[in-house]
Every structure is written in C-alpha cells, then in structure tokens.
Design an enzyme around this catalytic site. Sequence first.
Site, PDB file in Angstrom:
ATOM      1  CD  GLU A 124      -5.926   5.644   2.164  1.00 31.58           C
ATOM      2  OE1 GLU A 124      -5.762   4.512   2.888  1.00 31.58           O
ATOM      3  OE2 GLU A 124      -5.204   6.043   1.247  1.00 31.58           O
ATOM      4  CB  CYS A 145      -4.729 -11.703  -5.045  1.00 27.85           C
ATOM      5  SG  CYS A 145      -5.730 -12.807  -5.494  1.00 27.85           S
ATOM      6  CB  CYS A 182      -7.354 -17.563  -4.120  1.00 26.78           C
ATOM      7  SG  CYS A 182      -6.462 -16.793  -5.290  1.00 26.78           S
TER       8      CYS A 182
HETATM    9  P1  FAD Z   1      -5.523  -2.236   0.961  1.00 27.74           P
HETATM   10  O1  FAD Z   1      -6.850  -2.256   0.721  1.00 27.74           O
HETATM   11  O2  FAD Z   1      -4.549  -2.217  -0.032  1.00 27.74           O
HETATM   12  O3  FAD Z   1      -5.458  -0.602   1.789  1.00 27.74           O
HETATM   13  C1  FAD Z   1      -4.207  -0.128   2.337  1.00 27.74           C
HETATM   14  C2  FAD Z   1      -4.508   1.298   2.281  1.00 27.74           C
HETATM   15  O4  FAD Z   1      -3.377   1.868   3.294  1.00 27.74           O
HETATM   16  C3  FAD Z   1      -4.251   2.070   0.993  1.00 27.74           C
HETATM   17  O5  FAD Z   1      -5.575   2.854   0.987  1.00 27.74           O
HETATM   18  C4  FAD Z   1      -2.961   2.617   1.324  1.00 27.74           C
HETATM   19  O6  FAD Z   1      -3.074   4.287   0.697  1.00 27.74           O
HETATM   20  C5  FAD Z   1      -2.886   3.208   2.736  1.00 27.74           C
HETATM   21  N1  FAD Z   1      -1.689   3.329   3.018  1.00 27.74           N
HETATM   22  C6  FAD Z   1      -0.525   2.776   2.976  1.00 27.74           C
HETATM   23  N2  FAD Z   1       0.512   3.205   3.640  1.00 27.74           N
HETATM   24  C7  FAD Z   1      -0.006   4.425   4.499  1.00 27.74           C
HETATM   25  C8  FAD Z   1       0.534   5.070   5.279  1.00 27.74           C
HETATM   26  N3  FAD Z   1       1.794   5.226   5.722  1.00 27.74           N
HETATM   27  N4  FAD Z   1      -0.437   5.866   6.142  1.00 27.74           N
HETATM   28  C9  FAD Z   1      -1.653   5.869   5.739  1.00 27.74           C
HETATM   29  N5  FAD Z   1      -2.392   4.962   4.817  1.00 27.74           N
HETATM   30  C10 FAD Z   1      -1.304   4.335   4.132  1.00 27.74           C
HETATM   31  N6  FAD Z   1      -8.531 -10.347  -2.934  1.00 27.74           N
HETATM   32  C11 FAD Z   1      -9.584 -11.373  -2.867  1.00 27.74           C
HETATM   33  O7  FAD Z   1     -10.195 -11.499  -1.913  1.00 27.74           O
HETATM   34  N7  FAD Z   1      -9.831 -11.780  -4.017  1.00 27.74           N
HETATM   35  C12 FAD Z   1      -9.444 -11.356  -5.276  1.00 27.74           C
HETATM   36  O8  FAD Z   1      -9.914 -11.968  -6.297  1.00 27.74           O
HETATM   37  C13 FAD Z   1      -8.334 -10.800  -5.223  1.00 27.74           C
HETATM   38  N8  FAD Z   1      -7.827 -10.225  -6.091  1.00 27.74           N
HETATM   39  C14 FAD Z   1      -6.741  -9.434  -6.489  1.00 27.74           C
HETATM   40  C15 FAD Z   1      -6.055  -9.200  -7.770  1.00 27.74           C
HETATM   41  C16 FAD Z   1      -5.420  -8.046  -7.610  1.00 27.74           C
HETATM   42  C17 FAD Z   1      -4.684  -7.593  -8.990  1.00 27.74           C
HETATM   43  C18 FAD Z   1      -4.762  -7.264  -6.385  1.00 27.74           C
HETATM   44  C19 FAD Z   1      -3.901  -6.164  -6.631  1.00 27.74           C
HETATM   45  C20 FAD Z   1      -5.323  -7.717  -5.326  1.00 27.74           C
HETATM   46  C21 FAD Z   1      -6.265  -8.683  -5.142  1.00 27.74           C
HETATM   47  N9  FAD Z   1      -6.827  -9.227  -4.091  1.00 27.74           N
HETATM   48  C22 FAD Z   1      -7.853  -9.942  -3.989  1.00 27.74           C
HETATM   49  C23 FAD Z   1      -6.087  -8.657  -2.872  1.00 27.74           C
HETATM   50  C24 FAD Z   1      -6.743  -7.401  -1.886  1.00 27.74           C
HETATM   51  O9  FAD Z   1      -7.182  -6.347  -2.637  1.00 27.74           O
HETATM   52  C25 FAD Z   1      -6.195  -7.084  -0.829  1.00 27.74           C
HETATM   53  O10 FAD Z   1      -5.708  -8.164  -0.235  1.00 27.74           O
HETATM   54  C26 FAD Z   1      -6.991  -6.459   0.219  1.00 27.74           C
HETATM   55  O11 FAD Z   1      -7.357  -5.115  -0.701  1.00 27.74           O
HETATM   56  C27 FAD Z   1      -6.344  -6.023   1.314  1.00 27.74           C
HETATM   57  O12 FAD Z   1      -6.778  -5.179   2.218  1.00 27.74           O
HETATM   58  P2  FAD Z   1      -5.914  -3.952   3.020  1.00 27.74           P
HETATM   59  O13 FAD Z   1      -7.018  -2.988   3.628  1.00 27.74           O
HETATM   60  O14 FAD Z   1      -4.826  -4.667   3.871  1.00 27.74           O
HETATM   61  O15 FAD Z   1      -5.111  -3.141   1.970  1.00 27.74           O
END
Ligand code: FAD
Length: 418
Positions: free
Chosen positions: A35, A162, A341
Amino acid sequence: NYRYRFAIAGGGSGGIAIAAKLAKKYGKGKVVIIEPSSTHYYQPLFTLVGGGLADLPECTNATDSLIPPGCTLLKDEVKEFQPKQNCLVTGDGHQVHYEYLVMATGIALNYDKVEGLTEALEYSDNVCTNYSPEYVRNTYYYMKNMTKGNALFTFPTPPIKCAGAPQKIMYLADAHWRNEGVRDNINIQYYTALGVLFGVKKFADALNQICDERNLTRNYQRNLVKIDHVKKIATFEDLSSENRKREDSPYDFIHVTPPMGPQEAVKDSELADSNGYVDVDKHTLQHVRYPNVFGIGDCTNTPNGKTVAAVAAQLRALYKNLKASVAGTPLKPKYDGYAACPLVTGNSKLILAEFDYDNQPLETFPFDQSEERYSMYLMKKYFLPPLYWKSLLKGTWLGPKEVRKGFQAVKRQVEKVA
Ligand code: FAD
Ligand code: UQ1
C-alpha cells in the site's frame, strides 16, 4: 525480493480487513500488505464533511497504525502483476512472490476525463467534490458562500463507488440553503448519466418523492464532459440523443462526482476482464483464471453496489473460500451481492438502502427503511465509524447478516404470539 504466503494488493477497507483475518488464522510473518498511501480514510464520512456535519480528522488514521498484528506493510505500489509466476513487482522494483494473492486496490478517480475539471477544482471557488480528501472540505465552504443562482450536482457514467453519494450532498445542500433562508433564490439541478435516480425501485420511489417535494430537478442521461470555470459553464452530453448532443448549463455552484475506472496497474494486467476490473466469480470472489487469486471491494467486476458495506459482506465469503482453497476443499460460501447505501436526506434524516445482486431490498431492521429516520442518521454518524475502525478493520465485522436473521426470528415469534 520478498516471499510471503499471502500478498494483499491495496491497504484500504478490504485489504486491511482480509489481512487481519488471515494473520489471525495463519500466524505471524505470512501476510504482506502492499500500500503506497501513508493515510487511510474512512470515506463514507466524506459526505458529512462536505455537508459541514463532520470534520476530516474523524475520517483519518495513519496506515501504519492500522496494520494488523503479524502483518508486514510494504509502503509501495504494485506496478505489475505476473499471476503466471505468482509474483508482483512494486514501484521500487521489488518482486513479491506469493502463494495466494488478494486484490484490494479499489477504484481510481479519473478527474482528467472531464475537460477542465482538475483546474476548476484547484482554482475556482465554486467547483467541488466530496470524493477526495484534498477537496472535500471545500464543499461546505462553497455551499456557505452560495446565496443565489444555479446549483448543479452530477453523477457520471457508472461504475462508481457509493452510487448514493452524488445525491446525498444535494439533500444536505438543500437543507443548508433552506436553513439560511436563501433556498428560494437557488435553482437545484441533478444531472445523472443514468436513466433512474437509484437502482433499487423501492428506494428510488422514496427519493423521487423527496425530490418532488423539495423542488429538486432531475435531468437523466446527461453526462458531464466539460467545465469552463472562468465562464462558469458545465457541458453535458445527452446520452439519449443520437449523436450525443451537447448542452451548456451555467452554474454558480457545482458538486462533481468524477468518472471512475480500474487502477492503471490492474487494467493492463492479466488479472483484468475486458473492462479492466479484476475478473472474479461473483459468488466465490475467486479469480476466474487464476485460482490462487481472489478479489474484494471496488477493484473487482462483481455487479454489486461498491461500498464498505459490500466489503464487509464479501469478507465473510472471501475468508471462508480462501481457507477452503488453502485446505484443498471445495469453495462453498457465496456472496449474495449485499450492499448498503445510507442515503442522508437532510441534516438528521436518512434512508438506509440495503440490497443484493438483483437490486432487491435486503433490509436489516424490522421497519420500512425507505422512510427517512433520525435513528438511521445517528447510526451513520455515531455507530458506523467505530464499527469500521474497531471491527471491520480488525476482521470481526462481516456485515449485518446475523443481525438481520435475528430480527427476522423475533418478528416471526411476535407474529406467532399475536
Ligand atoms: P479503498 O478503501 O479505496 O482502498 C483501495 C486501496 O488500494 C487504497 O488505499 C489505494 O491507495 C490502494 N491502491 C490503489 N492502487 C494500488 C496499487 N497499484 N498498488 C497498491 N495499492 C494500491 N461506502 C459505504 O458502505 N457507505 C457509505 O456511506 C459510503 N459513502 C461514500 C462516500 C464517498 C464520498 C466515497 C468516496 C465513498 C463512499 N463509500 C461508502 C464507498 C467506500 O468507501 C468504498 O466502497 C470502500 O472504501 C472500498 O474499499 P476498497 O478496499 O475496495 O477500496
Ligand atoms: C455496514 O456494515 C458498513 O460497513 C461497516 C457500512 O459502511 C460504512 C454501512 O454504511 C452500513 C449501512 C453497513 C451495514 C450495517 C448495519 C448495522 C445495517
């Protein structure tokens, strides 16, 4: 060069949660998280920050402090995936060899896909987005400065994370401007590339009624393609017209949801499907071509609502299937597409949409969640953040399935007695 039993690409919501579970089960030194970012954000609270109802530090923790005991953090990005060799290469040129790989790289925000948007976010005082921590605080400042004119809220072509967030901030802005007594001077327009307000009919009906009552105009199949922040004009493509006719819309305030897409390193890899997302089975979350690769969260091609709530539910199936895979037994547990949501519809009101792969409601509580409720707002603001930091990221929150079942059992008993 490094060698680990489990490599986790991405240390966001899904990456940290599955790492915690694997380290607990398989012991110290077996799990590496790759990360690059030193800060981890609880993104669901961004909506409340944009609405002036929370502050950014509440959404923020150091990545270091969240690495589960027994796991190693490699502070680097993955540049190249070589699944045939069970290997990945980092930005610093390190090779990481693994037995199992979990993809958790999230979805990329592509501000540059809208002409002029990057400049507008940097240099204007009325173009904002809740989607990135560097801009989210501006939303409230610009909202406070707005006293008359056109306020626009946009939703790009999907997929996005989201899918409720682009309209939640419209309801918060509407409430703010009503409180300030300036609402009559502001024309609120929602522009969405979709043909509906929300994908699940039950909740869409409730939201449409709210929009009708509050005079929030909806424009469907309109995709933002350009912002001229000097002239204060937003240009939309009409996706319903034959040649995608362009329309200009003057604005005095605009909240933009950026187009999103797969991360570069994933898109160009053998792990991707034709759209660039990690190609997994939508029920087992196992990669369709590389059985020692799994996926969780926003980076995969599963057609669920991309949310933290989905990550929690996926964690249950993913962990059990990974364990089965290690033990050489058949994969069984199935992810049903659960996503939630929490649609903030005002300062202290919330509709809690929960649904599955078929866009059918899958509600936890024994009441109609399509009604606006104060209790659900309190849950979003005060209960869900600690649930995230203290339970999901420790691998102990696997979604509300058991809670739902419990309420259903009680409801059946009560009905029997009555
Ligand atoms: P993330 O938590 O985004 O993590 C992905 C990680 O991968 C990041 O840390 C990034 O740095 C890393 N990464 C990217 N590329 C690489 C690479 N090449 N090599 C290594 N690391 C890498 N969800 C809800 O359940 N309820 C809500 O009310 C809600 N509201 C939201 C409101 C907003 C404004 C936003 C932006 C999001 C919201 N979400 C909500 C959605 C939620 O935050 C995401 O769906 C969730 O965080 C997804 O988790 P993830 O682990 O897939 O991705
Ligand atoms: C949830 O589990 C979750 O992840 C921790 C969210 O993301 C912040 C949610 O928004 C929701 C609604 C849930 C589901 C939890 C309950 C108690 C219904």
